[in-house]
Design an enzyme around this catalytic site. Structure first.
Site, mmCIF file in Angstrom:
data_model
loop_
_atom_site.group_PDB
_atom_site.id
_atom_site.type_symbol
_atom_site.label_atom_id
_atom_site.label_comp_id
_atom_site.label_asym_id
_atom_site.label_seq_id
_atom_site.Cartn_x
_atom_site.Cartn_y
_atom_site.Cartn_z
ATOM 1 N N HIS A 99 84.450 50.348 50.655
ATOM 2 C CA HIS A 99 84.453 50.281 48.763
ATOM 3 C C HIS A 99 85.587 50.129 48.137
ATOM 4 C CE1 HIS A 99 82.187 51.213 45.123
ATOM 5 N NE2 HIS A 99 83.286 51.869 44.906
ATOM 6 N N GLU A 100 86.421 50.999 48.456
ATOM 7 C CA GLU A 100 87.857 51.075 47.683
ATOM 8 C C GLU A 100 88.741 49.712 47.924
ATOM 9 O OE1 GLU A 100 88.234 53.061 45.298
ATOM 10 O OE2 GLU A 100 86.516 54.395 45.889
ATOM 11 N N HIS A 103 87.616 47.095 45.722
ATOM 12 C CA HIS A 103 88.281 47.102 44.646
ATOM 13 C C HIS A 103 89.504 46.416 44.888
ATOM 14 C CE1 HIS A 103 85.373 49.304 42.368
ATOM 15 N NE2 HIS A 103 85.354 50.335 42.906
#
Length: 230
Positions: A99-100, A103
């Site tokens: 998920h990071e 980004h």
């Protein structure tokens, strides 16, 4: 009832929503943190693999203290994984790391909502700092309409920020699930487990936005009532 403010129920409701969302994400993460990925890669290794596969070589990965304090710093090209995530081989940890990285990919591709959110940060900080002092000052100054309006508008910036945050977070999770589903880090049975973890995490942002909306609604109702009574 004397001194009873019925609009305070909105604050309580917002706190309840945030609390339930936080409890849900924590319980979901703990559940799937017990499930070790069959291929045995750590979250840090998974993050580096995904970054390299996306052609992103200027992002540094570091381990930081804390539990679920994982974040991506676009300004410094720094992906930080918490102690509970970095060296873990669980499907939950790999999902959080992915998920990071989502980004980081947003940053690499100039994803518009991410840029908008970054631009709103200074305004949001100012707005949340001055909103209540302005409202209180407006009340002290015989219900000064202008100051109260400015204070409420300043608080509304926080809601705008959280609304912009929603597509940023949902998109990062979608990217993470897609990457893991089409890659070699997890098998087909483990990807749905990651999706459950990231969906639970996304609900915390929805709850935060709802809580802020309810607080803003309360301010508007309080102002309207006092305006009508004066």
């Amino acid at each position: 009832m004397p001194f009873f403010d019925p609009t305070f129920i909105l604050v309580i409701l917002g706190l309840a929503l945030s609390g339930m969302a936080s409890a849900y994400v924590n319980s979901t993460y703990r559940k799937y943190d017990e499930v070790r990925s069959q291929r045995g890669v750590t979250a840090t290794e998974a993050a580096r693999y995904i970054l390299d596969d996306a052609g992103i070589h200027d992002v540094q990965i570091r381990q930081i203290s804390g539990d679920l304090t994982d974040n991506y710093d676009a300004k410094n090209k720094l992906l930080s994984l918490s102690e509970s995530t970095a060296d873990s081989t669980s499907v939950a940890a790999i999902g959080v790391a992915a998920h990071e990285v989502g980004h980081a990919i947003q940053d690499h591709t100039n994803y518009l909502p991410l840029r908008l959110r970054a631009g709103l940060v200074p305004l949001t900080n100012i707005g949340t700092t001055i909103s209540f002092p302005l409202i209180i000052l407006g009340v002290i100054m015989s219900w000064n309409q202008t100051l109260i309006h400015i204070g409420i508008a300043a608080f509304a910036i926080a809601l705008i920020f959280q609304l912009v945050t929603l597509p940023v977070e949902f998109n990062a999770s979608m990217r993470a699930v897609s990457i893991l589903a089409n890659g070699d880090l997890l098998n087909s049975e483990e990807v749905p487990l990651v999706k459950k973890v990231l969906t639970a995490a996304a609900l915390t942002y929805v709850a935060a936005a709802l809580a802020t909306f309810l607080q803003l609604l309360r301010l508007v109702l309080l102002f309207g009532n006092n305006r009508d009574n004066n």
